[in-house]
Design a protein around this motif. Sequence first.
Motif, PDB file in Angstrom:
ATOM      1  N   VAL A 109       0.870  -1.180   0.000  1.00 29.22           N
ATOM      2  CA  VAL A 109       0.000   0.000   0.000  1.00 29.22           C
ATOM      3  C   VAL A 109       0.901   1.222   0.000  1.00 29.22           C
ATOM      4  N   LEU A 110       0.772   2.041  -1.029  1.00 29.74           N
ATOM      5  CA  LEU A 110       1.591   3.242  -1.195  1.00 29.74           C
ATOM      6  C   LEU A 110       0.785   4.468  -0.798  1.00 29.74           C
ATOM      7  N   SER A 111       1.429   5.378  -0.083  1.00 27.46           N
ATOM      8  CA  SER A 111       0.730   6.574   0.368  1.00 27.46           C
ATOM      9  C   SER A 111       1.678   7.756   0.360  1.00 27.46           C
ATOM     10  N   PHE A 112       1.135   8.933   0.173  1.00 30.12           N
ATOM     11  CA  PHE A 112       1.870  10.167   0.429  1.00 30.12           C
ATOM     12  C   PHE A 112       1.789  10.437   1.937  1.00 30.12           C
ATOM     13  N   PRO A 113       2.566  11.398   2.463  1.00 30.57           N
ATOM     14  CA  PRO A 113       2.530  11.652   3.913  1.00 30.57           C
ATOM     15  C   PRO A 113       1.116  11.955   4.398  1.00 30.57           C
ATOM     16  N   SER A 114       0.594  11.092   5.233  1.00 34.81           N
ATOM     17  CA  SER A 114      -0.744  11.276   5.780  1.00 34.81           C
ATOM     18  C   SER A 114      -0.898  10.370   6.984  1.00 34.81           C
ATOM     19  N   THR A 115      -2.039  10.451   7.595  1.00 32.55           N
ATOM     20  CA  THR A 115      -2.311   9.656   8.796  1.00 32.55           C
ATOM     21  C   THR A 115      -2.143   8.162   8.553  1.00 32.55           C
ATOM     22  N   VAL A 116      -2.507   7.679   7.353  1.00 28.89           N
ATOM     23  CA  VAL A 116      -2.545   6.236   7.136  1.00 28.89           C
ATOM     24  C   VAL A 116      -1.185   5.578   7.220  1.00 28.89           C
ATOM     25  N   VAL A 117      -0.081   6.344   7.055  1.00 26.02           N
ATOM     26  CA  VAL A 117       1.235   5.715   7.196  1.00 26.02           C
ATOM     27  C   VAL A 117       1.503   5.353   8.656  1.00 26.02           C
ATOM     28  N   HIS A 118       0.701   5.896   9.561  1.00 21.18           N
ATOM     29  CA  HIS A 118       0.790   5.523  10.973  1.00 21.18           C
ATOM     30  C   HIS A 118      -0.300   4.534  11.372  1.00 21.18           C
ATOM     31  N   THR A 119      -1.494   4.668  10.774  1.00 23.74           N
ATOM     32  CA  THR A 119      -2.617   3.844  11.220  1.00 23.74           C
ATOM     33  C   THR A 119      -2.714   2.500  10.503  1.00 23.74           C
ATOM     34  N   LEU A 120      -2.387   2.453   9.203  1.00 25.52           N
ATOM     35  CA  LEU A 120      -2.509   1.186   8.477  1.00 25.52           C
ATOM     36  C   LEU A 120      -1.588   0.096   9.017  1.00 25.52           C
ATOM     37  N   PRO A 121      -0.342   0.399   9.413  1.00 29.55           N
ATOM     38  CA  PRO A 121       0.468  -0.670  10.018  1.00 29.55           C
ATOM     39  C   PRO A 121      -0.172  -1.275  11.263  1.00 29.55           C
ATOM     40  N   LEU A 122      -0.942  -0.489  12.000  1.00 28.30           N
ATOM     41  CA  LEU A 122      -1.625  -1.015  13.188  1.00 28.30           C
ATOM     42  C   LEU A 122      -2.849  -1.824  12.793  1.00 28.30           C
ATOM     43  N   ALA A 123      -3.650  -1.283  11.867  1.00 30.81           N
ATOM     44  CA  ALA A 123      -4.860  -1.988  11.442  1.00 30.81           C
ATOM     45  C   ALA A 123      -4.523  -3.293  10.730  1.00 30.81           C
TER      46      ALA A 123
END
Length: 362
Positions: free
Chosen positions: A293-307
């Motif tokens: 999963v590729l993302s630009f700087p945003s919340t999901v780079v912190h939340t997706l690893p947890l989810a």
Amino acid sequence: MTGQLAFVESPVQLLNVLEWAHTSTLPAIPAQRTPTSPGRDVTVVVLPPTDPMSRGQLRRMAELARDEGVTVRWQEARGGAGAVPRTLRALVPELNRAERIVIGDPFSRYVQLLLTLVRTTRITVVDDGTATMEFAGQLARGERLVRWHRRGSRGARELALAPVGALARRRLAPGRRRTVEIFTALPVEPPPGTTVTRNGFRWTRARFGPPRITRGADLVGTSLVETGVVDPDQYADAVSALARAHGATRYFAHRRESVEKLHRIAVDTGLEIVRPDLPLELIARRGPVGHTVLSFPSTVVHTLPLALEGTGVRIAVCEIAPEWLRHTASPRARGFLEGVTGTAADHVQRVAFGDSPHLRAL
């Protein structure tokens, strides 16, 4: 005074209220409560925005919350000139009875108005994306609350509402008789006197998945163009390069992305544009999801690893190059975005654009 009263204006805020309620030790837990149920003494007041995608996601999240035994009240708060005073009058009795107030966006003018009416001395701020990092920093430094992507000038409306913002900020400052909790998945330093509770997305993992993982890659969109931070042409070129380099097949649109921009991305790249009906953390957990999963700087780079913990899905963040920033971007934009990327370095792969048009991993 009874119960916990939450105010949310976005789907992610409502998701994080559920995560907070699941994590917290709440009073009067019913005997029949299941291990994954967030509890039944939480009332969520939804103050929906006007854009259709946000409203649709909020309605789906409200259904999930009700399934978990949470009371949800849908309050139309933006329906014309008289909507604000009418909404405030309707909410005063509940504000007076609440043991704790839970909010998702301390920068929201609506929430700040509500905070001026609050009597309780127990306040929780749940994640509303990367803005939580900026809120914690501003609270610690005693600064006025300003979104990181806003420029420094203050218009007539901002000046008129300045006293409301100042009073709300005092309500959010811990003191001898006031406790303030920040519930977050993001790396924040606790401001003096506050409590930071980690959001591990335990409810999400218990409620959904594990997902089916596909061979392709997924790309997560961002609203940095819409907020005036990133140049639209540079963004479109970056999306095309990422899709080619990583074999991405789907583009998960941010709920604030414009139809015109998404049409351009679809035509230029051939990516399937997905307009999620729930926050991405739930969409990814339910699956199917790409192996990367590729993302630009945003919340999901912190939340997706947890989810997605334990699934083997790789999260990669693409850095924002300085030349992508528009002249309308806040002077703080570059440093803030670098901070979002840098603090996620332990659990995501970093991807950058070098001197050539080809991507390189860091």
